[in-house]
Scaffold this motif. Structure first.
Motif, short mmCIF file in Angstrom:
data_model
loop_
_atom_site.label_atom_id
_atom_site.label_comp_id
_atom_site.label_asym_id
_atom_site.label_seq_id
_atom_site.Cartn_x
_atom_site.Cartn_y
_atom_site.Cartn_z
N ASP A 105 0.84 -1.18 0.00
CA ASP A 105 0.00 0.00 0.00
C ASP A 105 0.88 1.24 0.00
O ASP A 105 2.02 1.22 0.48
CB ASP A 105 -0.92 0.01 1.22
CG ASP A 105 -0.14 0.13 2.52
OD1 ASP A 105 0.00 1.25 3.03
OD2 ASP A 105 0.34 -0.91 3.02
N PRO A 106 0.37 2.35 -0.53
CA PRO A 106 1.17 3.58 -0.62
C PRO A 106 1.63 4.11 0.73
O PRO A 106 2.72 4.67 0.83
CB PRO A 106 0.20 4.56 -1.30
CG PRO A 106 -0.76 3.71 -2.04
CD PRO A 106 -0.93 2.48 -1.20
N ASP A 107 0.84 3.90 1.79
CA ASP A 107 1.20 4.46 3.09
C ASP A 107 2.47 3.83 3.65
O ASP A 107 3.32 4.53 4.21
CB ASP A 107 0.06 4.28 4.08
CG ASP A 107 -1.14 5.18 3.76
OD1 ASP A 107 -0.94 6.17 3.04
OD2 ASP A 107 -2.24 4.88 4.23
N SER A 108 2.61 2.51 3.53
CA SER A 108 3.81 1.86 4.07
C SER A 108 5.04 2.27 3.29
O SER A 108 6.11 2.52 3.87
CB SER A 108 3.64 0.34 4.06
OG SER A 108 3.44 -0.14 2.75
N ALA A 109 4.93 2.36 1.98
CA ALA A 109 6.07 2.81 1.17
C ALA A 109 6.39 4.27 1.48
O ALA A 109 7.57 4.64 1.56
CB ALA A 109 5.76 2.64 -0.31
N ALA A 110 5.37 5.10 1.66
CA ALA A 110 5.61 6.51 1.96
C ALA A 110 6.33 6.68 3.28
O ALA A 110 7.24 7.52 3.40
CB ALA A 110 4.28 7.27 1.97
N ARG A 111 5.95 5.90 4.29
CA ARG A 111 6.64 5.99 5.59
C ARG A 111 8.10 5.61 5.44
O ARG A 111 8.99 6.26 6.03
CB ARG A 111 5.96 5.06 6.61
CG ARG A 111 4.63 5.58 7.13
CD ARG A 111 4.17 4.78 8.33
NE ARG A 111 3.95 3.38 8.01
CZ ARG A 111 2.79 2.90 7.60
NH1 ARG A 111 1.76 3.70 7.44
NH2 ARG A 111 2.65 1.61 7.35
N PHE A 112 8.37 4.57 4.66
CA PHE A 112 9.75 4.14 4.47
C PHE A 112 10.57 5.24 3.78
O PHE A 112 11.64 5.64 4.26
CB PHE A 112 9.79 2.86 3.64
CG PHE A 112 11.17 2.48 3.21
CD1 PHE A 112 12.02 1.83 4.08
CD2 PHE A 112 11.65 2.81 1.94
CE1 PHE A 112 13.31 1.51 3.70
CE2 PHE A 112 12.93 2.48 1.56
CZ PHE A 112 13.77 1.83 2.44
N PHE A 113 10.08 5.74 2.64
CA PHE A 113 10.84 6.74 1.90
C PHE A 113 10.96 8.05 2.67
O PHE A 113 11.99 8.73 2.58
CB PHE A 113 10.17 7.00 0.55
CG PHE A 113 10.44 5.94 -0.49
CD1 PHE A 113 11.72 5.71 -0.95
CD2 PHE A 113 9.41 5.18 -1.01
CE1 PHE A 113 11.99 4.73 -1.90
CE2 PHE A 113 9.65 4.21 -1.96
CZ PHE A 113 10.94 3.98 -2.41
N LYS A 114 9.96 8.41 3.43
CA LYS A 114 10.01 9.66 4.19
C LYS A 114 11.15 9.61 5.22
O LYS A 114 11.90 10.57 5.38
CB LYS A 114 8.68 9.91 4.89
CG LYS A 114 8.53 11.32 5.46
CD LYS A 114 7.11 11.54 5.96
CE LYS A 114 6.95 12.95 6.52
NZ LYS A 114 7.04 13.99 5.49
N LEU A 115 11.28 8.49 5.89
CA LEU A 115 12.37 8.35 6.86
C LEU A 115 13.73 8.42 6.20
O LEU A 115 14.66 9.03 6.71
CB LEU A 115 12.22 7.04 7.63
CG LEU A 115 13.25 6.79 8.73
CD1 LEU A 115 13.17 7.85 9.81
CD2 LEU A 115 13.08 5.41 9.34
N ARG A 116 13.85 7.80 5.02
CA ARG A 116 15.15 7.75 4.35
C ARG A 116 15.52 9.06 3.66
O ARG A 116 16.70 9.45 3.64
CB ARG A 116 15.16 6.62 3.30
CG ARG A 116 14.88 5.24 3.85
CD ARG A 116 15.84 4.83 4.93
NE ARG A 116 17.23 4.78 4.47
CZ ARG A 116 18.26 4.49 5.26
NH1 ARG A 116 18.05 4.23 6.54
NH2 ARG A 116 19.47 4.45 4.77
N LEU A 117 14.53 9.74 3.10
CA LEU A 117 14.85 10.85 2.19
C LEU A 117 14.55 12.24 2.74
O LEU A 117 15.15 13.22 2.29
CB LEU A 117 14.10 10.68 0.87
CG LEU A 117 14.39 9.39 0.08
CD1 LEU A 117 13.59 9.37 -1.22
CD2 LEU A 117 15.89 9.24 -0.21
N ARG A 118 13.61 12.38 3.67
CA ARG A 118 13.21 13.71 4.11
C ARG A 118 14.37 14.54 4.66
O ARG A 118 14.47 15.73 4.37
CB ARG A 118 12.10 13.62 5.17
CG ARG A 118 11.58 14.98 5.61
CD ARG A 118 10.62 14.87 6.76
NE ARG A 118 11.20 14.22 7.91
CZ ARG A 118 12.00 14.82 8.78
NH1 ARG A 118 12.32 16.09 8.64
NH2 ARG A 118 12.50 14.15 9.81
#
Length: 230
Positions: A105-118
């Motif tokens: 789902d988009p939410d789990s991927a978004a949480r992952f990328f947000k932690l890595r890239l923000r």
């Protein structure tokens, strides 16, 4: 009044144990790392001062250990402790990759990328390579650019996907400005990636744009197959 003299329900440590970490304010959470205050202030007051003068929280926690240790009440030991805790949190999320968890789902991927890239000061374009069940095969940061642009080459994304024998790909990039709204160029490269991956029988599951607020999923907006932005 020292924190030990506060009513037990108001002390940060006791409150966390009784009600969980979400019950604590940012200053109370930070106070647990500081341990004790300085200059006549208790730990919570010292934490509140740090946030007032060097915050908000994101800006404070994005500082490296060498900078943190120079701030009031911090010092080398506390700065290293705080940076280590943040790295542990990051590795905890990364452990999902090691277990081959599914990003369905988009939410789990978004949480992952947000932690890595923000926190990154430059624009970074990254990819999760997935198998037929959307389980992670690999994570790679493919392109790094400036504060507002990163050149993306679909051919290289396809090459890396073939190397990992991926069936699907989720890509993401950050906007260091903090505004996650995709640009026309972002939509254009999404369309190009969708076409390039489709030519070799792979799916582009999503393109997620990371900023200060909620990440933007192009799949949720229906932009993966809509063609280039007008």
């Amino acid at each position: 009044m020292a924190i030990k003299d506060w009513p037990e329900d108001d002390r940060p440590r006791e409150k966390l144990l009784a009600r969980g970490p979400r019950a604590l304010s940012e200053s109370e959470l930070l106070a647990l790392f500081i341990g004790s205050g300085s200059g006549g202030m208790d730990a919570v007051q010292s934490a509140r001062r740090l946030l007032d003068e060097h915050g908000p929280l994101r800006r404070l926690l994005d500082l490296d250990a060498a900078t943190l240790m120079k701030l009031p009440t911090m010092g080398p030991a506390r700065a290293c402790k705080l940076v280590a805790a943040l790295e542990l949190a990051s590795r905890h999320v990364m452990s999902d990759l090691e277990r081959g968890d599914s990003f369905c789902d988009p939410d789990s991927a978004a949480r992952f990328f947000k932690l890595r890239l923000r926190p990154r000061p430059q624009e970074v374009f990254a990819a999760l390579f997935l198998d037929t069940r959307n389980r992670t095969l690999a994570y790679e940061e493919l392109f790094t650019g400036t504060v507002d642009e990163a050149a993306v080459y679909p051919r290289e994304v396809v090459r890396r996907a073939l190397l990992h024998n991926a069936a699907a790909v989720i890509v993401s990039h950050n906007h260091p400005s903090g505004r996650a709204e995709p640009s026309a160029a972002d939509r254009q490269i999404t369309h190009q990636l969708h076409q390039a991956l489709a030519l070799v029988g792979m799916r582009l599951v999503d393109h997620i744009v990371v900023g200060d607020g909620p990440a933007v999923s192009m799949a949720q907006r229906g932009w993966l197959r809509a063609g280039p932005a007008p």
